[in-house]
Design a protein around this motif. Structure first.
Motif, short mmCIF file in Angstrom:
data_model
loop_
_atom_site.label_atom_id
_atom_site.label_comp_id
_atom_site.label_asym_id
_atom_site.label_seq_id
_atom_site.Cartn_x
_atom_site.Cartn_y
_atom_site.Cartn_z
N ASP A 135 0.86 -1.18 0.00
CA ASP A 135 0.00 0.00 0.00
C ASP A 135 0.90 1.23 0.00
N PRO A 136 0.80 2.10 -1.00
CA PRO A 136 1.68 3.27 -1.07
C PRO A 136 1.50 4.24 0.08
N ARG A 137 0.38 4.17 0.78
CA ARG A 137 0.15 5.07 1.91
C ARG A 137 0.90 4.63 3.16
N THR A 139 3.85 4.10 4.74
CA THR A 139 5.29 4.34 4.81
C THR A 139 5.64 4.86 6.20
N HIS A 185 4.32 -2.90 5.99
CA HIS A 185 4.42 -2.33 4.64
C HIS A 185 5.55 -1.29 4.58
N HIS A 189 8.68 -1.13 2.02
CA HIS A 189 8.96 0.04 1.18
C HIS A 189 10.41 0.51 1.37
#
Length: 470
Positions: A135-137, A139, A185, A189
């Motif tokens: 999920d790019p959110r 981080t 996540h 990343h």
């Protein structure tokens, strides 16, 4: 074509049939035969040290046995990292001729020569379908930190740094929706950004169990084991779901044991600490306790407000009033996920209906959610709080007195009873001296009107709301 080249074509076919398509394409197909003219010593090249080490660890003996089946004079098979260059002497797995009707010859075993010290010129990349769906959110930059999660956050950042890990495994535990998955996540990343060629696997324990059962049914457990144990970072979420699953726990134990023995990074999460995982074998919980165990506590009101502020900062074009933010932070305390979901719901309903976001709009939109999350306030508590705030006796609120100094606090108490309890209008009326439901409706509407016009009334309601909901 030399005898070695012909043997390599047959060996390649055996590997394709025995290893399975996925494993073959990923690890074995890139191998190239390097012609040396020496029939006793076979050299195979791979484009990166990472792939070279994996093939040596898992297929060295198998390669030697396969070549000896075709050429008994072969004494060794060397697997090395080869700097990419054009040469007519290299026969690749892709262009080697296909043998006709080759039978699969079982074999195992090998003692390869050490790889040359030269670093690989080509970095092995991860196939797109092998990268975890991140999920790019989620981080590190978007994770709101305070005392409730600081240890877990710092441990996750430390584990995501390249080089030799300071500790492993990292075991994260908390209630649902408090940030465990976000941190996992974030580790993926950060590590992939630092080491783009790294193999990172992130899956739920339920997915681990499903894939293992599928591998058993397909009689392809070797590929399943090889894929997980070759990971540079292995992360398993929600470990509690394998409780009581004996065969899955057996495979899980051997997987984490090998990952830890290889010095790889291992991250596990669950809804409780290792010792509290009922139905999970003691040898597993013991292994997981060796590294760092970090818990994430439920956020307090200030932390919940900070999370909402961070969320609102991503939506600068939307105006969410402070009183709505205060309502969400004070009333929704079960989990961060539920808190963010409530804000998303208010924003979505506003966009779909075209209405401005106000306190009343938020209460109407989140009615069931707020009622489910709130502390159960009684009408007696409301009457006590209101009488203390306005310096009255509790009996004044249920009396027949109509003086403004009593009637207005009584109306506020009825308004709060309607807003903070699930009691019906007739029930509320009965608790205020036997008044009927129409009197309660009038009181609620009157206070709603005054809150827009009278600053003192609005301030008193706000103070009482915070007091009763706290």
């Amino acid at each position: 074509m030399s005898d070695t080249a012909r043997a390599w074509a047959i060996v390649r076919q055996h590997l394709r049939e025995s290893a399975g398509a996925r494993l073959f394409e990923q690890w074995l197909k890139p191998m190239e035969l390097i012609e040396t003219g020496d029939p006793e010593h076979v050299r195979l090249g791979l484009p990166s040290a990472f792939m070279t080490n994996w093939v040596r660890n898992h297929y060295a003996e198998r390669l030697l046995a396969e070549f000896r089946q075709q050429l008994p004079q072969v004494r060794s098979v060397e697997v090395e990292t080869r700097i990419a260059r054009a040469t007519p002497q290299v026969l690749t797995a892709a262009n080697a001729p296909e043998p006709a009707d080759v039978a699969v010859v079982p074999g195992l075993a090998a003692a390869p020569s050490p790889a040359p010290a030269a670093a690989p010129a080509v970095v092995a990349s991860i196939a797109p379908d092998e990268r975890p769906p991140l999920d790019p959110r989620f981080t590190f930059e978007r994770f709101v930190v305070d005392a409730s999660n600081m240890v877990a956050f710092n441990a996750a950042r430390a584990l995501a740094e390249p080089g030799v890990p300071r500790f492993s495994p990292l075991f994260l535990h908390s209630g649902t929706g408090l940030g465990k998955t976000h941190l996992m996540h974030a580790i993926a990343h950060a590590y992939l950004e630092a080491v783009p060629a790294a193999r990172v696997i992130l899956m739920s324990a339920e997915r681990f169990m499903f894939e293992f059962v599928q591998a058993l049914r397909n009689r392809d457990t070797f590929a399943f084991k090889a894929r997980l144990r070759s990971a540079d970072v292995l992360m398993i979420d929600d470990l509690q779901f394998i409780a009581g699953k004996d065969s899955t726990q057996e495979e899980f134990f051997h997987t984490i044991a090998e990952v830890m023995a290889a010095g790889k990074r291992l991250v596990i999460s669950a809804d409780r600490c290792p010792q509290g995982l009922d139905g999970v074998e003691a040898r597993i919980t013991s292994r997981l306790s060796v590294g760092l165990v970090a818990d994430i506590k439920a956020p307090d009101a200030a932390m919940r407000r900070a999370i909402l502020n961070a969320k609102r900062a991503d939506l600068p074009e939307l105006r969410v009033p402070e009183e709505v933010m205060e309502l969400l932070a004070s009333r929704i305390s079960a989990s961060v996920r539920e808190l963010e979901g409530a804000l998303n719901r208010v924003i979505a309903y506003s966009q779909l209906t075209g209405e401005a976001i106000t306190l009343d709009f938020a209460v109407a939109t989140l009615g069931e959610l707020l009622r489910g999350a709130e502390r159960r306030v009684t009408i007696d508590e409301i009457q006590k709080a209101v009488s203390q705030h306005f310096e009255l006796k509790p009996l004044d609120l249920v009396s027949a007195r109509r003086a403004v100094v009593v009637a207005r606090p009584r109306q506020i108490a009825m308004y709060l009873a309607k807003r903070l309890t699930t009691r019906s209008l007739p029930e509320i009326g009965r608790k205020f001296g036997g008044r009927d439901h129409s009197t309660v409706i009038h009181a609620v509407r009157r206070i709603e009107e005054l809150r827009d016009k009278d600053r003192d009334v609005d301030s008193a309601v706000r103070v009482l709301l915070r007091q009763l909901e706290g």
